[in-house]
Design an enzyme around this catalytic site. Sequence first.
Site, PDB file in Angstrom:
ATOM      1  N   SER A 175       1.144   3.066   4.187  1.00 26.24           N
ATOM      2  CA  SER A 175       1.860   2.992   5.461  1.00 26.24           C
ATOM      3  C   SER A 175       2.742   4.218   5.559  1.00 26.24           C
ATOM      4  O   SER A 175       3.088   4.828   4.532  1.00 26.24           O
ATOM      5  CB  SER A 175       2.748   1.739   5.478  1.00 26.24           C
ATOM      6  OG  SER A 175       3.682   1.801   6.532  1.00 26.24           O
ATOM      7  N   TYR A 188       8.587  -4.876   2.131  1.00 28.73           N
ATOM      8  CA  TYR A 188       7.379  -4.169   2.564  1.00 28.73           C
ATOM      9  C   TYR A 188       7.466  -2.677   2.203  1.00 28.73           C
ATOM     10  O   TYR A 188       6.530  -2.104   1.618  1.00 28.73           O
ATOM     11  CB  TYR A 188       7.210  -4.358   4.076  1.00 28.73           C
ATOM     12  CG  TYR A 188       5.975  -3.736   4.659  1.00 28.73           C
ATOM     13  CD1 TYR A 188       4.751  -4.397   4.612  1.00 28.73           C
ATOM     14  CD2 TYR A 188       6.012  -2.480   5.264  1.00 28.73           C
ATOM     15  CE1 TYR A 188       3.610  -3.829   5.155  1.00 28.73           C
ATOM     16  CE2 TYR A 188       4.879  -1.905   5.814  1.00 28.73           C
ATOM     17  CZ  TYR A 188       3.679  -2.585   5.760  1.00 28.73           C
ATOM     18  OH  TYR A 188       2.546  -2.022   6.296  1.00 28.73           O
TER      19      TYR A 188
END
Length: 290
Positions: A175, A188
Amino acid sequence: MTPVPDQDFIKQTFPEPVMPACSIVKTLRGQKAIVTGASSGIGKAIAIALGHAGADVLVNYVSGPDDAEAVAAEIRRCGAQAIIHRADVSKEDEVAAMFARAREAFGTVDILVNNAGIQKDAPFDQLSLVQWQRVLDVNLTGQFLCAREAVREFKRRGVRKEISCAAGKIICVSSVHEVIPWAGHVNYAASKGGVMLMMKSIAQEVAPWRIRVNSIGPGAIRTPINTEAWGTREAYDGLLKLIPYKRIGEAEEIGRAAVWLASDDSDYINGTTLFVDGGMTLYPGFETGG
Ligand code: BGC
């Protein structure tokens, strides 16, 4: 409160989803792939893109066998083989069984796409140990377990020149948040930061066996799970402030990047993250000079 998606806005702003035609260029013909979390969103687009490029694909899912089966059907429609397999990537025995199934069905594995990932968001002082642990278990431990199985198979089998000049390729779906801190999503961001150095360290260790390990770092991609970020004019305008290229990404764009990273066209690329983010990692707050 989550805003209700505005269907008129969505219809006017975004293209109708169309399944791309089966590619005639089969750059991955003869290769065998496992894509984790492939029943929806980015994983689904990657599995279909690899299949369209000629790879046979094990479509992994954890829930929703019908969605996984639809992905497999699309791959078969374009002439490659596909099977679906349920496994929780955070469980060592289930990952081992998934690789055994792929070897049984396809003979070997050439490409692993470590895509399965989850978010469990909370303000930091309310983040529970369960939320922290589950995200780390799936996003980081899951990628470790799958990568380890893949490396074992790649080392066992070695290079088959007629298939690929590498013994195997691992693509970690990371990401932009492997480098951009993300308030309210500490678990995350920590998992993706972990994926970055895990990927690079594995790449460094296994390169002599002609195994390539890279990541794709998606930015904001239009998928059903993040509708609140793009599903109304207000939300979308806010999101565009973070994207110099001024549009959200489509899952198929990640699929195309994955095909390239899995193919011999990228044979000299190893240990790097390819950001597919419309420039989200370019400090967009400075776009007018700061
Ligand atoms: C997240 C998305 C988010 C994007 C950009 C991704 O890793 O899964 O929900 O929109 O990062 O912030």
